[in-house]
Design an enzyme around this catalytic site. Sequence first.
Site, PDB file in Angstrom:
ATOM      1  N   LYS A  14      87.824 105.554 -98.226  1.00  0.00           N
ATOM      2  CA  LYS A  14      88.572 105.272 -99.179  1.00  0.00           C
ATOM      3  C   LYS A  14      88.246 106.153 -99.653  1.00  0.00           C
ATOM      4  O   LYS A  14      89.399 107.213-100.397  1.00  0.00           O
ATOM      5  CB  LYS A  14      88.100 104.133 -99.425  1.00  0.00           C
ATOM      6  N   THR A  68      97.584  99.885 -95.103  1.00  0.00           N
ATOM      7  CA  THR A  68      96.287 100.393 -95.157  1.00  0.00           C
ATOM      8  C   THR A  68      96.633 101.436 -95.754  1.00  0.00           C
ATOM      9  O   THR A  68      97.172 102.224 -95.446  1.00  0.00           O
ATOM     10  CB  THR A  68      96.144 100.407 -93.845  1.00  0.00           C
ATOM     11  N   ASP A 105      94.639 103.284-101.453  1.00  0.00           N
ATOM     12  CA  ASP A 105      93.936 105.047-101.648  1.00  0.00           C
ATOM     13  C   ASP A 105      95.311 106.325-101.911  1.00  0.00           C
ATOM     14  O   ASP A 105      94.995 107.248-102.978  1.00  0.00           O
ATOM     15  CB  ASP A 105      93.350 105.232-100.242  1.00  0.00           C
ATOM     16  N   ASN A 135     102.923 104.348-107.429  1.00  0.00           N
ATOM     17  CA  ASN A 135     103.191 103.648-107.302  1.00  0.00           C
ATOM     18  C   ASN A 135     104.639 104.295-106.111  1.00  0.00           C
ATOM     19  O   ASN A 135     104.477 103.318-104.912  1.00  0.00           O
ATOM     20  CB  ASN A 135     103.735 102.554-108.237  1.00  0.00           C
TER      21      ASN A 135
HETATM   22  O1  RIB Z   1      91.119 101.740 -97.723  1.00  0.00           O
HETATM   23  C1  RIB Z   1      91.995 102.078 -95.979  1.00  0.00           C
HETATM   24  C2  RIB Z   1      90.929 102.437 -95.671  1.00  0.00           C
HETATM   25  O2  RIB Z   1      89.788 101.665 -95.932  1.00  0.00           O
HETATM   26  C3  RIB Z   1      90.412 103.059 -94.252  1.00  0.00           C
HETATM   27  O3  RIB Z   1      90.595 104.370 -94.200  1.00  0.00           O
HETATM   28  C4  RIB Z   1      89.319 102.566 -93.615  1.00  0.00           C
HETATM   29  O4  RIB Z   1      88.515 103.528 -93.422  1.00  0.00           O
HETATM   30  C5  RIB Z   1      88.464 101.669 -94.422  1.00  0.00           C
HETATM   31  O5  RIB Z   1      87.750 102.463 -95.082  1.00  0.00           O
HETATM   32 NA    NA Z   2     100.554 104.125 -94.337  1.00  0.00          NA
END
Ligand code: RIB
Ligand code: NA
Length: 311
Positions: free
Chosen positions: A41, A252, A256, A282
């Site tokens: 993150k 995923t 971040d 956003n």
């Molecule tokens: O927030 C996504 C991240 O969470 C991924 O890249 C993984 O490494 C986890 O830590």
């Molecule tokens: Na992505």
Amino acid sequence: KVFDVVVVGSCMTDLVSKAPRLPKAGETIHGHKFFIGFGGKGANQCIQAARLGVKTAMVCKVGKDFFGDNYIQNFKDNGVHTEFVKQSSDAVTGAASITVDDAGENAIVIVAGANMLLGAEELQEALPAISHTKVLVCQLEISPQTSLQAMCMARDNKVKTIFNPAPAIPDLDPDFYRVSDVFCCNESEAELLTGSSVASVEEAHRAGQELLKRGCGSVIVTLGPQGCVVLKGGESTLKHVPAPEVTAVDTTGAGDSFIGALAFYMANHPHMPLEEMARRANLVAGVSVREIGTQTSFPYRRDLPNEYFQE
Ligand code: RIB
Ligand code: NA
């Protein structure tokens, strides 16, 4: 200031498998794609800020191994300052085993490894960066004490702080609230921290008010496709920022991308209203969910419309 955004946080090697659905306990299923990527993150947030065009530095620890060497090169390739990226032979580079299903949903196990060895000594070395940045960002994939200490150091030097309590822990030190200018969490983190359900905009608003009472300057609760709510200390109006409609391939790291973009706007457009920063963050995060992977899917400034960068 020497830097715009400094992140004190984690680096992970992401080991990603794509499968039709997430496996159940004790079950083995066939996936149809595997790849290794740069994640964690802290690093994800730093890389997103850097790609939007600000001067960034990362304060972190990786292992003295192949993954650690590669990670340092990745920071350099993205223009992130690496003087405070340390290597240790006492632990391996952090790793995240990630499964992504066909609906874009994910399940993740992280082994923090060297991330947990980042401590007071490294922070002291990085003080010139932590005290001379516009914005400092922390999360919870390193030792919480280290995150808290970094935030206190920033605060002592009048540096703006963003805290992302991810992954959430139930016994979060209450001092985290007091040293957060912006406390930014997702629905499940808000649930864990407040003990009440956060599924709707209404519930997110209520959770946000509770978190605000604990002492942070502002609170943002993100709600995935429902956008986010923004609450500022001293104001009682509900500010709901809707998210753009996107077909998610892989969410995923979207959080971040959002935090990295938010840090970018706080550093580069400090007078912009927080809800406008959140609206634009956003949009940036919305681009990241259209492609598989975390950093591989984070947009660069050149990929985005010009109006994202105007006052
Ligand atoms: O927030 C996504 C991240 O969470 C991924 O890249 C993984 O490494 C986890 O830590
Ligand atoms: Na992505």
